[in-house]
Each structure stands twice: as structure tokens, then as C-alpha cells.
Design an enzyme around this catalytic site. Structure first.
Site, PDB file in Angstrom:
ATOM      1  N   HIS A  19      43.167  35.236  37.954  1.00 17.52           N
ATOM      2  CA  HIS A  19      42.403  36.076  38.880  1.00 17.52           C
ATOM      3  C   HIS A  19      41.144  36.643  38.214  1.00 17.52           C
ATOM      4  O   HIS A  19      40.264  37.140  38.903  1.00 17.52           O
ATOM      5  CB  HIS A  19      43.295  37.222  39.361  1.00 17.52           C
ATOM      6  CG  HIS A  19      43.335  37.415  40.848  1.00 17.52           C
ATOM      7  ND1 HIS A  19      42.842  36.515  41.763  1.00 17.52           N
ATOM      8  CD2 HIS A  19      43.831  38.444  41.583  1.00 17.52           C
ATOM      9  CE1 HIS A  19      43.032  36.977  42.982  1.00 17.52           C
ATOM     10  NE2 HIS A  19      43.617  38.140  42.903  1.00 17.52           N
ATOM     11  N   PHE A  62      40.002  47.249  40.977  1.00 18.35           N
ATOM     12  CA  PHE A  62      41.032  46.249  41.177  1.00 18.35           C
ATOM     13  C   PHE A  62      40.600  45.329  42.308  1.00 18.35           C
ATOM     14  O   PHE A  62      39.766  45.686  43.147  1.00 18.35           O
ATOM     15  CB  PHE A  62      42.429  46.842  41.415  1.00 18.35           C
ATOM     16  CG  PHE A  62      43.027  47.430  40.162  1.00 18.35           C
ATOM     17  CD1 PHE A  62      43.608  46.609  39.210  1.00 18.35           C
ATOM     18  CD2 PHE A  62      42.972  48.791  39.928  1.00 18.35           C
ATOM     19  CE1 PHE A  62      44.133  47.140  38.037  1.00 18.35           C
ATOM     20  CE2 PHE A  62      43.497  49.328  38.772  1.00 18.35           C
ATOM     21  CZ  PHE A  62      44.075  48.503  37.822  1.00 18.35           C
ATOM     22  N   ASN A  64      41.699  44.093  45.164  1.00 13.66           N
ATOM     23  CA  ASN A  64      41.809  44.352  46.598  1.00 13.66           C
ATOM     24  C   ASN A  64      40.806  45.362  47.136  1.00 13.66           C
ATOM     25  O   ASN A  64      40.673  45.498  48.349  1.00 13.66           O
ATOM     26  CB  ASN A  64      43.230  44.812  46.942  1.00 13.66           C
ATOM     27  CG  ASN A  64      44.250  43.726  46.671  1.00 13.66           C
ATOM     28  OD1 ASN A  64      43.915  42.613  46.287  1.00 13.66           O
ATOM     29  ND2 ASN A  64      45.506  44.054  46.869  1.00 13.66           N
ATOM     30  N   ASP A  87      38.039  33.252  41.593  1.00 14.74           N
ATOM     31  CA  ASP A  87      39.045  32.214  41.445  1.00 14.74           C
ATOM     32  C   ASP A  87      39.363  31.626  42.818  1.00 14.74           C
ATOM     33  O   ASP A  87      39.229  32.299  43.828  1.00 14.74           O
ATOM     34  CB  ASP A  87      40.321  32.779  40.810  1.00 14.74           C
ATOM     35  CG  ASP A  87      40.950  33.881  41.641  1.00 14.74           C
ATOM     36  OD1 ASP A  87      40.288  34.923  41.838  1.00 14.74           O
ATOM     37  OD2 ASP A  87      42.086  33.714  42.114  1.00 14.74           O
ATOM     38  N   ASN A 108      41.945  38.312  48.467  1.00 14.02           N
ATOM     39  CA  ASN A 108      41.834  39.736  48.778  1.00 14.02           C
ATOM     40  C   ASN A 108      40.547  40.386  48.291  1.00 14.02           C
ATOM     41  O   ASN A 108      40.028  41.293  48.934  1.00 14.02           O
ATOM     42  CB  ASN A 108      43.043  40.496  48.248  1.00 14.02           C
ATOM     43  CG  ASN A 108      44.296  40.174  49.035  1.00 14.02           C
ATOM     44  OD1 ASN A 108      44.238  39.877  50.216  1.00 14.02           O
ATOM     45  ND2 ASN A 108      45.438  40.206  48.365  1.00 14.02           N
TER      46      ASN A 108
END
Length: 180
Positions: A19, A62, A64, A87, A108
Site C-alpha cells: 500500500h 492514513f 482512508n 498501488d 480507499n
């Protein structure tokens, strides 16, 4: 002003995960380009200025909630162009594709950016493959046997980003895409 965003998650435990290829590419780009770190808590991320027209961002929100950081920087600097590096599980490891606009594809980080900034930005999609469990796959570290291919695709992506900054995505998409 152009804003290049590398998506990833902050913290040691996420450092070498699939990620975080967006963060990895930003870090690789910064190794070869002199940059100034801009400290401003409202940006919710690590923001670097390369010259008078290029910003590089690693959101600290982060994955999201990436859109919060992206919108804060984009709006403050009135960026006309935005490139997001992320990614992509729908591409095999070693693949690299370019795209403008479109859906989040379930990513996300892209969903967050789309909700807060719209979806008409350029994308550098770095393939990480698909595992049995999507979450554990993207949050998992690259295996030793994958690292050589990862280095190769990141170096190619860095060259592609340099070319993309000087041209448009249609030229780059036809000349710099990698298939795995």
C-alpha cells in the site's frame, strides 16, 4: 502549480508494504531532487517543494482519509494539476500504467480524494498484484523475491514521473507503460 501525491500509510509497521508504493516513489524522487520541507499542520502530511511550480505530498492521514491532506494542499496552493501515485491490485507486480480520471476501483485512498477533490486527476498506477485477502495483501510487506522487481518498477516510475511533469499523460501512457 503541480501537486504530486504519493499514497501510503504512516508508521514503521507500514513502511515496506504494498500500500506504500506511492510513498516509496516520492522518497525515491526526493533522493535525486533538492527539496524544501514545508511545515504546516493544516496540510496533514509531509509536503516538499522542489521548485516554484512543483509540490510533493505524502499524506499523514492514513490511506482512508488521504483526501483531507490533498484538499488542504491543493486549495492552499491553488494547484492546477494533480498527479496521484498509488498501488493497484488489478495490475501484477512489475506493471505500471497511467490514467486520467475514472473510478477509484475500490481503492480507499482514491475514494477519499475523489470525494473531496473530484476524480479528474492523473494517476500513476503501480501494480502490486492480488492476494487471497485484499487487506492483508496490500498491508503486507513485499516478499524478498519481489523486491528486485519492485526496485525496477519504482525506478521506471521515477523516470516516467519526470517525463510526465514535462508533457501530458497520453504521451506517457503510450511510451512508459510496463506490463508484467
Amino acid at each position: 502549480m503541480t501537486l504530486v501525491v504519493g499514497l501510503g500509510n504512516i508508521g514503521k509497521s507500514y513502511e515496506n508494504t504494498r500500500h506504500n508504493v506511492g510513498f516509496m516513489l516520492i522518497d525515491l524522487f526526493l533522493q535525486e531532487n533538492s527539496a524544501t520541507l514545508i511545515s504546516n499542520p493544516q496540510f496533514k502530511g509531509e509536503l516538499y517543494k522542489i521548485n516554484s511550480s512543483l509540490l510533493l505530498l505524502k499524506p499523514n492521514t492514513f490511506m482512508n482519509a488521504s483526501g483531507l491532506s490533498v484538499r488542504a494542499v491543493r486549495d492552499f496552493y491553488k494547484c492546477e494539476r494533480m498527479i496521484v501515485i498509488h498501488d493497484d491490485i488489478d495490475l501484477n507486480l512489475g506493471a505500471l500504467k497511467f490514467k486520467k480520471g475514472g473510478s477509484s476501483g475500490g481503492h480507499n485512498g482514491l475514494k477519499s480524494i475523489d470525494e473531496l477533490c473530484g476524480n479528474e486527476y492523473e494517476r500513476i498506477r503501480i501494480g502490486v498484484g492480488k492476494g487471497q485477502n485484499v487487506v492483508s495483501h496490500v498491508l503486507g510487506a513485499f516478499k524478498n523475491e519481489e523486491k528486485e522487481l519492485l526496485i525496477k518498477v519504482l525506478n521506471h516510475a521515477k523516470k516516467s514521473l519526470l517525463k510526465l511533469l514535462q508533457s501530458d499523460i497520453t504521451q506517457i501512457a503510450s511510451n512508459y507503460t510496463l506490463k508484467a
